[in-house]
Design an enzyme around this catalytic site. Structure first.
Site, PDB file in Angstrom:
ATOM      1  N   GLU A  86     -87.829 -36.690 -25.773  1.00 26.15           N
ATOM      2  CA  GLU A  86     -86.874 -35.592 -25.941  1.00 26.15           C
ATOM      3  C   GLU A  86     -85.962 -35.596 -24.718  1.00 26.15           C
ATOM      4  O   GLU A  86     -86.279 -35.033 -23.682  1.00 26.15           O
ATOM      5  CB  GLU A  86     -87.580 -34.240 -26.100  1.00 26.15           C
ATOM      6  CG  GLU A  86     -86.600 -33.151 -26.481  1.00 26.15           C
ATOM      7  CD  GLU A  86     -87.250 -31.788 -26.668  1.00 26.15           C
ATOM      8  OE1 GLU A  86     -86.569 -30.886 -27.197  1.00 26.15           O
ATOM      9  OE2 GLU A  86     -88.423 -31.611 -26.304  1.00 26.15           O
ATOM     10  N   HIS A 104     -86.091 -29.640 -33.646  1.00 23.36           N
ATOM     11  CA  HIS A 104     -86.158 -28.175 -33.764  1.00 23.36           C
ATOM     12  C   HIS A 104     -84.854 -27.561 -34.299  1.00 23.36           C
ATOM     13  O   HIS A 104     -84.052 -26.998 -33.553  1.00 23.36           O
ATOM     14  CB  HIS A 104     -86.622 -27.479 -32.483  1.00 23.36           C
ATOM     15  CG  HIS A 104     -86.040 -27.943 -31.181  1.00 23.36           C
ATOM     16  ND1 HIS A 104     -84.695 -28.097 -30.955  1.00 23.36           N
ATOM     17  CD2 HIS A 104     -86.654 -28.251 -30.006  1.00 23.36           C
ATOM     18  CE1 HIS A 104     -84.503 -28.482 -29.705  1.00 23.36           C
ATOM     19  NE2 HIS A 104     -85.671 -28.585 -29.121  1.00 23.36           N
ATOM     20  N   ALA A 113     -81.139 -24.980 -29.703  1.00 24.57           N
ATOM     21  CA  ALA A 113     -80.493 -25.869 -28.734  1.00 24.57           C
ATOM     22  C   ALA A 113     -79.593 -26.892 -29.426  1.00 24.57           C
ATOM     23  O   ALA A 113     -79.723 -28.104 -29.253  1.00 24.57           O
ATOM     24  CB  ALA A 113     -81.540 -26.565 -27.856  1.00 24.57           C
ATOM     25  N   ARG A 149     -66.006 -22.403 -39.852  1.00 24.64           N
ATOM     26  CA  ARG A 149     -64.984 -23.441 -39.720  1.00 24.64           C
ATOM     27  C   ARG A 149     -65.535 -24.734 -39.126  1.00 24.64           C
ATOM     28  O   ARG A 149     -64.811 -25.728 -39.048  1.00 24.64           O
ATOM     29  CB  ARG A 149     -63.811 -22.948 -38.859  1.00 24.64           C
ATOM     30  CG  ARG A 149     -63.006 -21.845 -39.525  1.00 24.64           C
ATOM     31  CD  ARG A 149     -61.673 -21.611 -38.827  1.00 24.64           C
ATOM     32  NE  ARG A 149     -60.968 -20.487 -39.432  1.00 24.64           N
ATOM     33  CZ  ARG A 149     -61.045 -19.230 -39.005  1.00 24.64           C
ATOM     34  NH1 ARG A 149     -61.800 -18.936 -37.959  1.00 24.64           N
ATOM     35  NH2 ARG A 149     -60.372 -18.267 -39.612  1.00 24.64           N
ATOM     36  N   ASP A 164     -92.926 -20.131 -35.360  1.00 26.59           N
ATOM     37  CA  ASP A 164     -93.710 -19.131 -34.628  1.00 26.59           C
ATOM     38  C   ASP A 164     -93.147 -17.726 -34.819  1.00 26.59           C
ATOM     39  O   ASP A 164     -93.756 -16.746 -34.366  1.00 26.59           O
ATOM     40  CB  ASP A 164     -93.800 -19.477 -33.137  1.00 26.59           C
ATOM     41  CG  ASP A 164     -92.445 -19.574 -32.445  1.00 26.59           C
ATOM     42  OD1 ASP A 164     -91.410 -19.343 -33.098  1.00 26.59           O
ATOM     43  OD2 ASP A 164     -92.428 -19.902 -31.246  1.00 26.59           O
ATOM     44  N   HIS A 168     -88.758 -18.506 -32.240  1.00 22.30           N
ATOM     45  CA  HIS A 168     -87.671 -19.474 -32.137  1.00 22.30           C
ATOM     46  C   HIS A 168     -86.665 -19.313 -33.275  1.00 22.30           C
ATOM     47  O   HIS A 168     -85.467 -19.554 -33.077  1.00 22.30           O
ATOM     48  CB  HIS A 168     -88.234 -20.900 -32.142  1.00 22.30           C
ATOM     49  CG  HIS A 168     -88.763 -21.351 -30.829  1.00 22.30           C
ATOM     50  ND1 HIS A 168     -89.995 -20.960 -30.351  1.00 22.30           N
ATOM     51  CD2 HIS A 168     -88.230 -22.173 -29.878  1.00 22.30           C
ATOM     52  CE1 HIS A 168     -90.201 -21.513 -29.169  1.00 22.30           C
ATOM     53  NE2 HIS A 168     -89.149 -22.251 -28.860  1.00 22.30           N
ATOM     54  N   ASP A 226     -93.830 -27.923 -30.728  1.00 25.87           N
ATOM     55  CA  ASP A 226     -93.051 -27.949 -29.484  1.00 25.87           C
ATOM     56  C   ASP A 226     -93.834 -27.257 -28.375  1.00 25.87           C
ATOM     57  O   ASP A 226     -93.268 -26.569 -27.520  1.00 25.87           O
ATOM     58  CB  ASP A 226     -91.683 -27.291 -29.689  1.00 25.87           C
ATOM     59  CG  ASP A 226     -90.705 -27.598 -28.559  1.00 25.87           C
ATOM     60  OD1 ASP A 226     -91.027 -28.457 -27.706  1.00 25.87           O
ATOM     61  OD2 ASP A 226     -89.627 -26.974 -28.491  1.00 25.87           O
ATOM     62  N   ALA A 240     -88.745 -21.623 -23.711  1.00 28.10           N
ATOM     63  CA  ALA A 240     -89.122 -22.899 -23.093  1.00 28.10           C
ATOM     64  C   ALA A 240     -90.307 -23.486 -23.838  1.00 28.10           C
ATOM     65  O   ALA A 240     -91.459 -23.275 -23.472  1.00 28.10           O
ATOM     66  CB  ALA A 240     -89.473 -22.688 -21.614  1.00 28.10           C
TER      67      ALA A 240
END
Length: 382
Positions: A130, A214, A218, A225, A246, A249, A272, A306
């Site tokens: 990642e 995910h 992020a 548009r 969970d 997120h 994650d 995080a």
């Protein structure tokens, strides 16, 4: 290894549902079918599984750590111990050790450590890199100072150190250096995954990304548009999408939207998870950054999510709680899809010749027991 038989169970094979069936196995599955076809063999250990449902073992392709350990530490003893905990406590029978954006030296150490741990523990079937080839704009909890342009030579070096275990890489396809990088991935059976990316729909239409890290989190978000990363993944039927179920997120309504749009054949449950999974609340660490865990959420000091402390059995149950998915769909999302995408031919189903990776759940979908290569684990047993 002695031959075991689980009988009088409901079995979700990944292809079919057997209402009253049996599974005969050692480290591999030797037979599976209806009790109408059951035969006794002398010496078999027969186990009554009435009232239980047998499903394929879980496959987590995005998990950094848990139980006080992290793949980035590069300690093979700790990685092995961590994965054993994941198998016993979470029913994870196939695991991709996941790294994060860090210095070259730290990633090299992680690659060596994971390879050595995988030599001992066959549950470790891959590495998910990642980063560090991501967008600073959508870095999330990835430290910006180590972000780099996509570099196939560097990836080749890391893959060599890992013994060819790199199976998935999260990167930003909008980068000018991405095309050669994608070609390297496809030539080496590494799945390119868009994530931590500011890519537009137009840029993604010419990329080779076939997986989304995910989904929603992020990445350039969906707008009227500009579909962004999220919209592109929703629109491309063949792309696989990870979801962290969970409830923090992604809110349940948006999980339902993704489930409706992608369908159960293209969603993959991931945790994650980070080192603080399975540990008491309080201060933890991720990539040298302080992380604070409270109320089942892990956040940086500025409030950024995080990773997670999500355990896979909870993700499995949440799939049916937060969306219209039924048990059959949840089996696809927790095991079958991952095996199909990554060519894990001996995983992701209950069929003759596949590894004896089995999870036993009760009528409320609570995980009770796990068999990994035929070895028995009772959840949360000391």
């Amino acid at each position: 290894m002695s031959v075991k038989v689980l009988k009088h169970a409901t079995i979700y094979t990944g292809d079919d549902i057997i209402d009253d069936g049996f599974v005969r196995f050692d480290d591999k599955i030797l037979a599976v079918g209806s009790m109408d076809d059951f035969k006794n063999y002398p010496g078999d250990e027969v186990i009554l599984a009435t009232g239980k449902t047998i499903i394929p073992g879980f496959i987590d392709v995005h998990s950094h750590g848990g139980y006080g350990f992290d793949a980035m530490d590069g300690n093979p003893d700790e990685i092995d111990a961590m994965v054993k905990k994941m198998t016993q406590n979470e029913g994870i029978t196939t695991y991709f050790a996941t790294t994060m954006t860090q210095s070259n030296a730290n990633i090299e150490k992680a690659m060596r450590g994971v390879k050595e741990a995988a030599d001992r523990n066959p549950v470790i079937k891959g590495v998910h890199l990642e980063g560090p080839f991501i967008s600073a704009k959508y870095k999330g909890a990835q430290p910006e100072e180590y972000i780099k342009d996509p570099d196939p030579k560097l990836l080749d070096h890391w893959n060599e150190l890992a013994g060819g275990l790199v199976k998935l890489i999260t990167y930003a396809p909008e980068d000018d250096h991405a095309k050669e990088f994608e070609d390297y991935c496809l030539a080496h059976n590494i799945v390119p995954a868009v994530g931590h990316s500011n890519a537009t729909r137009e840029q993604l239409l010419t990329s080779k990304a076939s997986h989304a890290t995910h989904l929603y989190n992020a990445q350039r978000e969906f707008k009227h548009r500009e579909p962004g990363v999220t919209g592109h993944v929703m629109l491309e039927n063949n792309m696989y999408a990870e979801l962290i179920m969970d409830g923090f997120h992604i809110v349940p309504d948006m999980l339902q939207l993704a489930f409706d749009q992608k369908g159960p054949e293209r969603v993959e449950l991931v945790t994650d998870s980070m080192r603080s999974k399975g540990m008491p609340e309080g201060e933890s660490e991720l990539g040298g950054q302080k992380v604070f865990v409270k109320d089942k959420q892990a956040r940086l000091a500025d409030g950024t999510l995080a990773g997670s402390v999500l355990e896979f059995p909870d993700a499995f149950k949440n799939a049916m709680k937060f969306t219209d998915a039924d048990l059959y769909d949840a089996v696809l999302m927790s095991s079958v899809n991952q095996a199909n995408e990554f060519g894990l031919e001996s995983k992701g189903g209950i069929a003759v010749g596949k590894d004896a990776d089995l999870n036993l759940i009760d009528n409320a979908a609570n995980l009770l027991e796990t068999y990994s290569y035929g070895r028995h684990f009772v959840r949360n047993a000391d």
